[in-house]
Design a protein around this motif. Structure first.
Motif, PDB file in Angstrom:
ATOM      1  N   LYS A  47       0.733  -0.865   0.379  1.00 44.62           N
ATOM      2  CA  LYS A  47      -0.209   0.028   0.436  1.00 44.62           C
ATOM      3  C   LYS A  47       0.615   0.989   0.017  1.00 44.62           C
ATOM      4  O   LYS A  47       1.000   2.372  -0.609  1.00 44.62           O
ATOM      5  CB  LYS A  47      -0.850   0.084   1.153  1.00 44.62           C
ATOM      6  N   VAL A  48       2.312   1.183   0.644  1.00 40.74           N
ATOM      7  CA  VAL A  48       2.754   2.609   0.808  1.00 40.74           C
ATOM      8  C   VAL A  48       3.608   2.818  -0.632  1.00 40.74           C
ATOM      9  O   VAL A  48       4.044   3.843  -1.008  1.00 40.74           O
ATOM     10  CB  VAL A  48       3.540   2.098   2.177  1.00 40.74           C
ATOM     11  N   GLY A  49       3.756   1.557  -1.323  1.00 40.07           N
ATOM     12  CA  GLY A  49       4.387   1.852  -2.455  1.00 40.07           C
ATOM     13  C   GLY A  49       3.227   2.238  -3.570  1.00 40.07           C
ATOM     14  O   GLY A  49       3.954   3.472  -4.350  1.00 40.07           O
ATOM     15  N   GLU A  50       1.919   1.807  -3.649  1.00 37.27           N
ATOM     16  CA  GLU A  50       1.126   2.894  -4.223  1.00 37.27           C
ATOM     17  C   GLU A  50       0.916   4.530  -3.500  1.00 37.27           C
ATOM     18  O   GLU A  50       0.741   5.548  -4.659  1.00 37.27           O
ATOM     19  CB  GLU A  50       0.020   2.255  -4.080  1.00 37.27           C
ATOM     20  N   ILE A  51       0.466   4.556  -2.502  1.00 39.24           N
ATOM     21  CA  ILE A  51       1.002   6.137  -1.943  1.00 39.24           C
ATOM     22  C   ILE A  51       2.076   6.099  -2.587  1.00 39.24           C
ATOM     23  O   ILE A  51       2.447   8.137  -3.186  1.00 39.24           O
ATOM     24  CB  ILE A  51       0.632   6.003  -0.721  1.00 39.24           C
ATOM     25  N   LEU A  52       3.302   6.112  -2.676  1.00 35.83           N
ATOM     26  CA  LEU A  52       4.909   6.679  -3.334  1.00 35.83           C
ATOM     27  C   LEU A  52       4.685   7.608  -4.624  1.00 35.83           C
ATOM     28  O   LEU A  52       4.569   7.885  -4.586  1.00 35.83           O
ATOM     29  CB  LEU A  52       5.535   6.103  -2.843  1.00 35.83           C
ATOM     30  N   HIS A  53       3.688   6.375  -5.448  1.00 39.16           N
ATOM     31  CA  HIS A  53       3.361   6.567  -7.037  1.00 39.16           C
ATOM     32  C   HIS A  53       3.152   7.551  -7.063  1.00 39.16           C
ATOM     33  O   HIS A  53       2.940   8.558  -8.174  1.00 39.16           O
ATOM     34  CB  HIS A  53       3.205   5.193  -7.417  1.00 39.16           C
ATOM     35  N   THR A  54       1.731   7.691  -6.256  1.00 39.03           N
ATOM     36  CA  THR A  54       1.043   8.978  -6.059  1.00 39.03           C
ATOM     37  C   THR A  54       1.947  10.061  -5.882  1.00 39.03           C
ATOM     38  O   THR A  54       1.460  11.329  -6.788  1.00 39.03           O
ATOM     39  CB  THR A  54      -0.647   8.654  -5.183  1.00 39.03           C
ATOM     40  N   PHE A  55       2.314  10.015  -4.998  1.00 36.63           N
ATOM     41  CA  PHE A  55       3.476  10.988  -4.381  1.00 36.63           C
ATOM     42  C   PHE A  55       4.041  11.804  -5.771  1.00 36.63           C
ATOM     43  O   PHE A  55       3.964  13.105  -6.097  1.00 36.63           O
ATOM     44  CB  PHE A  55       4.116  11.137  -3.216  1.00 36.63           C
ATOM     45  N   ALA A  56       4.368  10.697  -6.575  1.00 31.29           N
ATOM     46  CA  ALA A  56       6.031  11.219  -7.566  1.00 31.29           C
ATOM     47  C   ALA A  56       5.022  12.010  -8.780  1.00 31.29           C
ATOM     48  O   ALA A  56       5.346  12.511  -9.626  1.00 31.29           O
ATOM     49  CB  ALA A  56       6.709   9.524  -7.780  1.00 31.29           C
ATOM     50  N   ASN A  57       3.559  11.306  -8.916  1.00 32.54           N
ATOM     51  CA  ASN A  57       2.528  11.893 -10.184  1.00 32.54           C
ATOM     52  C   ASN A  57       2.438  13.161  -9.886  1.00 32.54           C
ATOM     53  O   ASN A  57       1.464  13.969 -10.717  1.00 32.54           O
ATOM     54  CB  ASN A  57       1.194  10.907 -10.485  1.00 32.54           C
ATOM     55  N   GLY A  58       2.153  13.394  -8.197  1.00 31.70           N
ATOM     56  CA  GLY A  58       1.854  14.832  -8.444  1.00 31.70           C
ATOM     57  C   GLY A  58       0.021  14.780  -7.885  1.00 31.70           C
ATOM     58  O   GLY A  58      -1.012  15.548  -7.974  1.00 31.70           O
ATOM     59  N   TRP A  59      -0.066  13.778  -7.642  1.00 30.76           N
ATOM     60  CA  TRP A  59      -1.864  12.935  -7.771  1.00 30.76           C
ATOM     61  C   TRP A  59      -1.984  12.961  -6.170  1.00 30.76           C
ATOM     62  O   TRP A  59      -3.327  12.523  -6.230  1.00 30.76           O
ATOM     63  CB  TRP A  59      -2.126  11.476  -8.156  1.00 30.76           C
ATOM     64  N   ASP A  60      -1.689  13.719  -5.301  1.00 34.66           N
ATOM     65  CA  ASP A  60      -1.795  13.911  -3.817  1.00 34.66           C
ATOM     66  C   ASP A  60      -3.249  14.664  -3.746  1.00 34.66           C
ATOM     67  O   ASP A  60      -3.026  15.713  -4.611  1.00 34.66           O
ATOM     68  CB  ASP A  60      -0.775  14.160  -3.106  1.00 34.66           C
ATOM     69  N   GLU A  61      -3.786  13.965  -3.203  1.00 37.14           N
ATOM     70  CA  GLU A  61      -5.023  15.298  -3.680  1.00 37.14           C
ATOM     71  C   GLU A  61      -5.953  15.120  -1.217  1.00 37.14           C
ATOM     72  O   GLU A  61      -6.404  15.771  -1.039  1.00 37.14           O
ATOM     73  CB  GLU A  61      -6.452  14.939  -3.814  1.00 37.14           C
ATOM     74  N   THR A  62      -4.292  15.126  -1.096  1.00 40.00           N
ATOM     75  CA  THR A  62      -4.899  15.110   0.924  1.00 40.00           C
ATOM     76  C   THR A  62      -5.858  16.648   1.054  1.00 40.00           C
ATOM     77  O   THR A  62      -4.365  17.233   0.537  1.00 40.00           O
ATOM     78  CB  THR A  62      -3.891  14.677   2.022  1.00 40.00           C
ATOM     79  N   PRO A  63      -6.024  16.570   2.052  1.00 37.40           N
ATOM     80  CA  PRO A  63      -6.233  17.999   2.642  1.00 37.40           C
ATOM     81  C   PRO A  63      -5.379  18.419   3.784  1.00 37.40           C
ATOM     82  O   PRO A  63      -5.186  17.719   4.140  1.00 37.40           O
ATOM     83  CB  PRO A  63      -7.926  18.529   3.178  1.00 37.40           C
ATOM     84  N   VAL A  64      -5.445  19.466   3.801  1.00 36.58           N
ATOM     85  CA  VAL A  64      -5.247  20.711   5.005  1.00 36.58           C
ATOM     86  C   VAL A  64      -5.606  20.303   5.565  1.00 36.58           C
ATOM     87  O   VAL A  64      -6.866  20.593   5.548  1.00 36.58           O
ATOM     88  CB  VAL A  64      -4.018  21.778   4.129  1.00 36.58           C
ATOM     89  N   ALA A  65      -5.544  20.157   7.046  1.00 34.27           N
ATOM     90  CA  ALA A  65      -6.696  19.761   7.950  1.00 34.27           C
ATOM     91  C   ALA A  65      -6.776  22.014   8.733  1.00 34.27           C
ATOM     92  O   ALA A  65      -5.924  22.546   8.791  1.00 34.27           O
ATOM     93  CB  ALA A  65      -5.636  19.286   9.430  1.00 34.27           C
ATOM     94  N   LYS A  66      -7.900  21.912   9.041  1.00 37.60           N
ATOM     95  CA  LYS A  66      -8.834  22.852   9.343  1.00 37.60           C
ATOM     96  C   LYS A  66      -8.141  23.291  11.402  1.00 37.60           C
ATOM     97  O   LYS A  66      -7.463  22.034  11.583  1.00 37.60           O
ATOM     98  CB  LYS A  66      -9.890  22.701   9.811  1.00 37.60           C
ATOM     99  N   THR A  67      -7.263  24.622  11.288  1.00 43.26           N
ATOM    100  CA  THR A  67      -7.181  24.884  13.016  1.00 43.26           C
ATOM    101  C   THR A  67      -7.376  23.617  14.080  1.00 43.26           C
ATOM    102  O   THR A  67      -6.871  23.397  14.686  1.00 43.26           O
ATOM    103  CB  THR A  67      -6.981  25.557  13.010  1.00 43.26           C
ATOM    104  N   THR A  68      -8.187  24.196  13.369  1.00 43.68           N
ATOM    105  CA  THR A  68      -8.984  23.123  15.172  1.00 43.68           C
ATOM    106  C   THR A  68      -9.766  21.975  14.896  1.00 43.68           C
ATOM    107  O   THR A  68      -9.853  21.041  16.274  1.00 43.68           O
ATOM    108  CB  THR A  68     -10.975  23.908  14.959  1.00 43.68           C
TER     109      THR A  68
END
Length: 416
Positions: A222-243
């Protein structure tokens, strides 16, 4: 309706601890200085260094003895963690003037989603310059900022240029800026993963990005799949709200020992102190976990980790320690002494008081052990850590004379 492209900033306070010490005592800017532990106890490594110390090739993570050999006139300032917590939060309050989405990544780093703020303050680069200027004016501290359309590339940008560095990575230029970089530059690709990738002929982020779909998950899970996503610029993880408070992913402690750890028995003594601390912190947090991680770093500064998943989640030292010792015995032979060791627990879940019955475990004995460990917690909290200890701790008090629960409070934060 056209979706607005995200504008993500990642800030990094350059050599954070050292800059805060320089802010408090400006004369330190004019001498080689580093933040580190106590030489006599060697807890005990260089944590941060200023620019003048850097010219002597002082490295973060090396021992004080090694640092003094390079620069005999080096001034060592002992860390003031409470002050670092205070001032980094003050700096993050500046970030919060520009966005309600500010997510810490350790003390000195943070992501900001300024997509909405761009309507007031201009594009991401303009906002980054405003933030850098405000922090410098208010605190005399420099920060590097990366600007991009996702969190991963924004962090990569903040690492590229230090001392008020400002790097923008866009959808138009990321293949030119990011893909030629070594795979080790990508978030969460450490030495071990980089070596495995290189063994597959993958040396750059671009080569990782260009792999056929499924290759990384097949070879790295699973981590390998995530790293492949990172390398391609496909990361859509949101920035958490301050609260929003990020959930705790793991609880652990580590220590650089006062002397090199040359045997299993010496490591065992230290691991009892560390594991008691971790178990206590789990109970205080109302958590238990079932993945036990061992971290080791030898005197050649080579680090590695091992882990084991157990069936029954726990927060008892007496249940964690056998696993720790088994991992240590199986995976380290002490031909090279150890300098730093650590233990952490993940796979966390709420301790709701319910226990899955186990034919091989006496629940009555487990309840007695829980009462014993909670009693030890109460005595230590009221009278001090040293007031109740195992007899084995007296075998080598130099090794075991530390309080990991209260003395070691700064830990890295996981992205996942």
């Amino acid at each position: 309706m056209i979706d607005m492209e995200r504008i993500i900033l990642h800030s990094d306070i350059n050599h954070c601890y050292a800059q805060i010490e320089e802010m408090k005592n400006p004369h330190l800017r004019h001498i080689p200085m580093a933040v580190g532990g106590f030489e006599e106890k060697r807890h005990g490594i260089i944590l941060a260094k200023n620019d003048l110390a850097k010219t002597f090739h002082i490295k973060t993570g090396e021992s004080l003895r090694e640092a003094y050999a390079k620069c005999p006139q080096l001034t060592i300032i002992h860390p003031h963690y409470e002050e670092y917590l205070y001032y980094t939060e003050q700096i993050k309050d500046v970030y919060r003037q520009f966005s309600d989405r500010v997510e810490s990544f350790g003390l000195d780093e943070a992501w900001m989603d300024v997509s909405e703020s761009s309507r007031l303050y201009g594009d991401g680069v303009s906002i980054a310059r405003m933030i850098q200027k405000k922090v410098l004016q208010q605190f005399g501290i420099t920060i590097s900022i990366g600007v991009s359309f996702n969190k991963i590339f924004a962090k990569l940008g903040s690492d590229m240029v230090k001392h008020m560095g400002l790097v923008e990575i866009t959808k138009a230029n990321y293949k030119q800026m990011v893909w030629p970089l070594p795979v080790s530059e990508l978030l969460y690709i450490g030495r071990s993963t980089a070596s495995k990738l290189e063994a597959c002929g993958i040396y750059t982020i671009g080569e990782l990005a260009s792999l056929p779909s499924g290759f990384m998950s097949e070879h790295f899970g699973k981590v390998g799949e995530i790293l492949h996503t990172f390398a391609n610029g496909w990361d859509e993880t949101p920035v958490a709200k301050t609260t929003e408070q990020a959930p705790i992913k793991s609880i652990g402690n580590a220590i650089t020992a006062v002397k090199d750890i040359v045997s299993f028995e010496e490591a065992k003594l230290i691991y009892y102190v560390l594991t008691e601390s971790v178990a206590s912190r789990l109970r205080e947090s109302g958590l238990k976990g079932n993945v036990i991680h061992l971290s080791l770093r030898n005197t050649n500064l080579i680090s590695f980790t091992r882990q084991k998943t157990i069936t029954q989640p726990t927060n008892l030292c007496e249940e964690i320690m056998p696993v720790v010792l088994d991992l240590l015995k199986k995976h380290y032979d002490f031909q090279i002494p150890l300098r730093t060791i650590g233990v952490s627990i993940s796979g966390l879940r709420k301790d709701d008081g319910y226990i899955q019955m186990n034919l091989f475990t006496s629940e009555k004995q487990r309840e007695k052990q829980l009462v014993l460990e909670e009693t030890m917690d109460a005595i230590r909290n009221k009278f001090g850590f040293e007031k109740i200890q195992r007899c084995s701790m007296k075998l080598d008090q130099k090794l075991t004379d530390f309080d990991p629960k209260h003395d070691h409070i700064i830990h890295p934060v996981s992205f996942f």
